[in-house]
Design an enzyme around this catalytic site. Structure first.
Site, PDB file in Angstrom:
ATOM      1  N   THR A  43       3.568  12.597   8.841  1.00 39.43           N
ATOM      2  CA  THR A  43       4.696  11.887   8.232  1.00 39.43           C
ATOM      3  C   THR A  43       4.893  12.267   6.777  1.00 39.43           C
ATOM      4  O   THR A  43       6.026  12.318   6.288  1.00 39.43           O
ATOM      5  CB  THR A  43       4.476  10.363   8.350  1.00 39.43           C
ATOM      6  OG1 THR A  43       4.414  10.004   9.725  1.00 39.43           O
ATOM      7  CG2 THR A  43       5.599   9.584   7.687  1.00 39.43           C
ATOM      8  N   SER A 102       0.093  14.059  13.749  1.00 34.72           N
ATOM      9  CA  SER A 102      -1.339  13.783  13.945  1.00 34.72           C
ATOM     10  C   SER A 102      -1.651  13.316  15.362  1.00 34.72           C
ATOM     11  O   SER A 102      -2.807  13.354  15.786  1.00 34.72           O
ATOM     12  CB  SER A 102      -1.837  12.747  12.933  1.00 34.72           C
ATOM     13  OG  SER A 102      -1.292  11.469  13.175  1.00 34.72           O
ATOM     14  N   THR A 110      -0.953   9.847   9.784  1.00 34.63           N
ATOM     15  CA  THR A 110      -1.791   8.645   9.708  1.00 34.63           C
ATOM     16  C   THR A 110      -2.337   8.178  11.053  1.00 34.63           C
ATOM     17  O   THR A 110      -3.323   7.449  11.101  1.00 34.63           O
ATOM     18  CB  THR A 110      -1.011   7.475   9.073  1.00 34.63           C
ATOM     19  OG1 THR A 110       0.163   7.216   9.857  1.00 34.63           O
ATOM     20  CG2 THR A 110      -0.611   7.800   7.642  1.00 34.63           C
TER      21      THR A 110
END
Length: 364
Positions: free
Chosen positions: A44, A91, A125
């Site tokens: 992000t 991720s 994250t």
């Protein structure tokens, strides 16, 4: 100029204004700046949406690492930075192969250049805590390794990525960060890789180390630590992945009322090397789950999966209990299921001895 580009530039300018000071610039001008490597992996923090209010719909990895660093000019006053785009994915798509690549690259950077102050990894994250813990067990240096991400894409109003990146660089060059293990820096807070976890889907204060707490803060004046982990990590770790191409297969089974037994049975039949149970309460399993596994636990340890008990509560220790100990199940202490999986995978690269693996879960 597009609205998205205008928002990004405004955010960067605000960060620069907040941290720019004559004293800091003068200090940087009078000395050789520390060297920091930034390894960029996507996520992000490098994402862009269709508009400045696209906070949930955006493309991860739209910006490369060089662009992220260039977007925070204040970094030039703190460190000399080398950037490498080591992977570029969300991720959610990070792989074990990526982990091995990142760990080996960090170890090579530290080995090849003793002047490197630290390494910063920009990361999505969703799985940041898992990558951080893997590196906590496999990086062979006491120099800082700092993972950083953001909860809002770079194109968003009040994007948190630029300030998070600046704070990660500040943490990486801080002498106080040395020997603390791998760190995660977001929202002005420093957390240790072993204990930190993502606790909220969208809020910028999502990263927490539940009951054990954060390690410190990154404020306008300095980087401050208040505690450090007592568990083994980095230089004191016994794990070496330099020659590995893959890790033993370990999976997670989630416990709940009247669970299906098909998942655990299928994993065993598939030849999984280990299973971590996200147990209820203090890492407990139903009688049905225990009974379903009993037929698989009678053979030699080398031919059956190693079983580890974690918990789904998010807090507290999972400790030894006779009913589980007698069938060779290992308690995960305070490690959450996803981190217990990482430790078990690495443990299985060294041994199948249950007592040795139990020791590892006590020490790490």
């Amino acid at each position: 100029m597009s609205l998205v580009k205008s928002i990004v530039l405004t955010t960067v300018a605000a960060v620069t204004l907040h941290f720019a000071s004559p004293a800091r610039a003068q200090t940087a001008a009078g000395r050789e700046l520390p060297l920091v490597w930034v390894l960029s992996t996507g996520g992000t923090i490098s994402g862009q949406g269709a508009s400045s209010t696209s906070l949930a719909e955006y493309k991860s990895g739209a910006l490369l690492g060089e662009q992220l660093v260039a977007g925070v000019p204040e970094i030039k006053q703190l460190a000399s930075v080398k950037v490498e785009q080591i992977v570029n994915v969300s991720s959610t798509d990070i792989t074990i192969a990526n982990w091995l690549t990142i760990a080996n690259r960090i170890n090579a950077i530290f080995k090849d250049d003793p002047k490197v102050a630290g390494v910063v990894i920009t990361h999505g994250t969703n799985t940041l805590e898992e990558t951080a813990y893997f590196l906590n067990l496999t990086v062979k240096s006491d120099r800082p390794v700092v993972l950083v991400g953001s909860m809002r894409p770079a194109s968003a109003i009040s994007a948190d990525g630029p300030l998070n990146l600046l704070n990660a660089i500040r943490t990486a060059v801080s002498p106080e960060s040395r020997g603390k293990g791998v760190l995660a820096v977001l929202n002005d807070e420093i957390n240790g890789a072993r204990d930190v976890t993502k606790t909220n889907t969208y809020r910028v204060e999502t990263f927490r180390a539940p009951e054990l707490g954060l390690l410190g803060y990154v404020d306008a004046d300095k980087v401050t630590f208040y505690r450090s982990s007592t568990k083994r990590h980095t230089l004191r770790s016994e794990f070496d992945v330099s020659q590995l191409k893959e890790l033993p297969k370990v999976d997670i089974v989630y416990s709940y009322i009247q669970p299906s037994l098909a998942v655990a049975k299928a994993l065993v039949a598939d030849g999984v090397r280990g299973i971590v149970f996200a147990g209820t309460g203090a890492g407990l399993m139903s009688t049905a789950e225990r009974d379903a596994l009993t037929p698989f636990l009678g053979g030699p340890v080398e031919t059956r999966p190693v079983l580890v008990r974690s918990n789904r509560t998010g807090n507290g220790r999972v400790i030894a209990q006779e009913q589980y100990d007698k069938v060779g199940m290992i308690p995960a202490d305070t490690l959450n299921p996803q981190k217990a999986r990482i430790l078990l995978m690495l443990a299985l690269t060294k041994t199948h001895d249950l007592n040795e693996i139990r020791r590892m879960f006590e020490e790490y």
